[in-house]
Scaffold this motif. Structure first.
Motif, mmCIF file in Angstrom:
data_model
loop_
_atom_site.group_PDB
_atom_site.id
_atom_site.type_symbol
_atom_site.label_atom_id
_atom_site.label_comp_id
_atom_site.label_asym_id
_atom_site.label_seq_id
_atom_site.Cartn_x
_atom_site.Cartn_y
_atom_site.Cartn_z
ATOM 1 N N LEU A 15 117.776 90.700 79.402
ATOM 2 C CA LEU A 15 117.522 91.395 80.671
ATOM 3 C C LEU A 15 117.526 92.901 80.472
ATOM 4 O O LEU A 15 116.694 93.626 81.050
ATOM 5 C CB LEU A 15 118.579 90.985 81.690
ATOM 6 C CG LEU A 15 118.496 91.655 83.068
ATOM 7 C CD1 LEU A 15 117.163 91.344 83.737
ATOM 8 C CD2 LEU A 15 119.655 91.196 83.954
ATOM 9 N N THR A 16 118.436 93.390 79.635
ATOM 10 C CA THR A 16 118.495 94.824 79.364
ATOM 11 C C THR A 16 117.233 95.315 78.680
ATOM 12 O O THR A 16 116.712 96.398 78.997
ATOM 13 C CB THR A 16 119.721 95.143 78.498
ATOM 14 O OG1 THR A 16 120.894 94.671 79.142
ATOM 15 C CG2 THR A 16 119.846 96.634 78.267
ATOM 16 N N LEU A 17 116.701 94.543 77.742
ATOM 17 C CA LEU A 17 115.469 94.936 77.052
ATOM 18 C C LEU A 17 114.292 95.020 78.022
ATOM 19 O O LEU A 17 113.520 95.989 77.998
ATOM 20 C CB LEU A 17 115.163 93.946 75.932
ATOM 21 C CG LEU A 17 115.986 94.086 74.642
ATOM 22 C CD1 LEU A 17 115.663 92.958 73.678
ATOM 23 C CD2 LEU A 17 115.726 95.433 73.983
ATOM 24 N N PHE A 18 114.158 94.034 78.884
ATOM 25 C CA PHE A 18 113.039 94.061 79.833
ATOM 26 C C PHE A 18 113.186 95.204 80.834
ATOM 27 O O PHE A 18 112.196 95.855 81.199
ATOM 28 C CB PHE A 18 112.933 92.717 80.550
ATOM 29 C CG PHE A 18 112.187 91.680 79.765
ATOM 30 C CD1 PHE A 18 110.801 91.686 79.721
ATOM 31 C CD2 PHE A 18 112.866 90.714 79.052
ATOM 32 C CE1 PHE A 18 110.100 90.730 78.996
ATOM 33 C CE2 PHE A 18 112.178 89.758 78.313
ATOM 34 C CZ PHE A 18 110.794 89.764 78.286
ATOM 35 N N LEU A 19 114.398 95.454 81.297
ATOM 36 C CA LEU A 19 114.609 96.587 82.194
ATOM 37 C C LEU A 19 114.342 97.909 81.478
ATOM 38 O O LEU A 19 113.816 98.859 82.074
ATOM 39 C CB LEU A 19 116.035 96.559 82.744
ATOM 40 C CG LEU A 19 116.363 95.428 83.721
ATOM 41 C CD1 LEU A 19 117.832 95.473 84.122
ATOM 42 C CD2 LEU A 19 115.476 95.498 84.957
ATOM 43 N N THR A 20 114.700 97.974 80.187
ATOM 44 C CA THR A 20 114.435 99.190 79.418
ATOM 45 C C THR A 20 112.940 99.432 79.292
ATOM 46 O O THR A 20 112.456 100.560 79.459
ATOM 47 C CB THR A 20 115.077 99.078 78.029
ATOM 48 O OG1 THR A 20 116.489 98.904 78.177
ATOM 49 C CG2 THR A 20 114.813 100.329 77.206
ATOM 50 N N PHE A 21 112.170 98.380 78.976
ATOM 51 C CA PHE A 21 110.720 98.533 78.888
ATOM 52 C C PHE A 21 110.119 98.909 80.242
ATOM 53 O O PHE A 21 109.156 99.681 80.305
ATOM 54 C CB PHE A 21 110.087 97.228 78.392
ATOM 55 C CG PHE A 21 110.414 96.921 76.959
ATOM 56 C CD1 PHE A 21 110.581 97.931 76.029
ATOM 57 C CD2 PHE A 21 110.560 95.615 76.533
ATOM 58 C CE1 PHE A 21 110.889 97.664 74.713
ATOM 59 C CE2 PHE A 21 110.881 95.323 75.214
ATOM 60 C CZ PHE A 21 111.044 96.351 74.307
ATOM 61 N N PHE A 22 110.686 98.391 81.325
ATOM 62 C CA PHE A 22 110.197 98.726 82.659
ATOM 63 C C PHE A 22 110.441 100.197 82.965
ATOM 64 O O PHE A 22 109.560 100.888 83.490
ATOM 65 C CB PHE A 22 110.894 97.841 83.693
ATOM 66 C CG PHE A 22 110.534 98.174 85.111
ATOM 67 C CD1 PHE A 22 109.339 97.742 85.660
ATOM 68 C CD2 PHE A 22 111.388 98.939 85.899
ATOM 69 C CE1 PHE A 22 109.009 98.053 86.974
ATOM 70 C CE2 PHE A 22 111.073 99.244 87.205
ATOM 71 C CZ PHE A 22 109.873 98.809 87.750
#
Length: 280
Positions: A128-135
């Motif tokens: 979840l952190t990776l996807f939020l970071t990419f967002f």
């Protein structure tokens, strides 16, 4: 056997004489022949006076690497080596120069406040952190691609210009999230007196200052998340003590109430939404 011995004796008597040279010890303490038949070096050690002499000293040990061409570009082999090195360092760059640190620390505090040790598991939190970071970093990645990657692939800039142009959007993202006192701390450590603009702050100073600021802000958010759950723990513990149930752990009773409160308040929506808004 007697015949073989006679043949060996005749061959030994008619052999051609060989030259024997006296041994000598040079200045390096190595025993060498006075007139070696097969020299290993072209010139004696320590006799080189110019760069050309050093190259001719021992031809078999020479190694040359072409790292730039006439336009200042790296050779293909060295470029592959640098790319592989950056791939190995990519996780550290993602953690240190993006929003990854703040998001992961806050989500860890949420799990600890709820009292669930492994729910959600670490894999879910990191994903979840990776996807939020990419967002969050999508505008920065797009700017790097438009201003640095595409011109570099088109041959419109050198490697030095590419690195400087690619780092600039990351610096513009990190600086608003960094507190001035953290930048001043590392500038004092690096013995940099003052700067006239943001561009004068070295990246080696801005990155650690950004990480410290992210950790401070994440701990503040984690403290605010902890407050309502601490209230529930205190109410449950007081109720159990008043009822005389001293041997029953308060966390066993309070955890379902904390999960219920978190679900009714739509906690994930509130936490993730407000956490992402802190970067805008």
């Amino acid at each position: 056997m007697i015949f073989c011995f006679l043949v060996y004796l005749v061959a030994f008597l008619f052999m051609s004489p060989t030259s024997v040279y006296a041994s000598d010890v040079n200045d390096l303490g190595i025993t060498t022949e006075a007139e070696p038949r097969y020299p290993t070096v072209i010139r004696e050690p320590g006799t080189a006076t110019e760069a050309a002499d050093i190259r001719d000293l021992n031809v078999s040990n020479n190694l040359s690497i072409t790292y730039t061409d006439e336009q200042g570009n790296l050779s293909g082999a060295l470029r592959i080596l640098i790319i592989l090195t950056l791939i190995a360092l990519a996780p550290f760059l993602v953690i240190m120069m993006t929003s990854f640190t703040r998001i992961l620390v806050v989500l860890h505090f949420v799990r600890q406040a709820l009292g669930t040790q492994t729910a959600p598991p670490n894999q879910v939190l990191v994903g979840l952190t990776l996807f939020l970071t990419f967002f969050i970093m999508n505008p920065v990645i797009t700017q790097i691609n438009d201003t640095a990657v595409k011109p570099f692939e088109a041959g419109q800039m050198t490697q030095t210009e590419f690195v400087e142009t690619a780092v600039q959007p990351l610096r513009e993202f990190m600086y608003p999230q960094t507190q001035t006192k953290d930048v001043r701390l590392f500038m004092d450590i690096a013995k940099i007196d003052s700067v006239e603009s943001i561009d004068d702050i070295p990246t080696r100073v801005l990155v650690p200052a950004f990480v410290i600021s992210e950790l401070r802000r994440a701990f503040i958010i984690g403290f605010l998340i902890y407050i309502p759950f601490i209230v529930i723990d205190m109410v449950v513990a007081s109720t159990l003590m008043s009822m005389g149930m001293m041997m029953l752990p308060p966390t066993t009773i309070s955890m379902p109430f904390k999960i219920l409160l978190f679900v009714l308040a739509d906690g994930w929506n509130l936490v993730i939404g407000n956490l992402v808004k802190t970067f805008y």
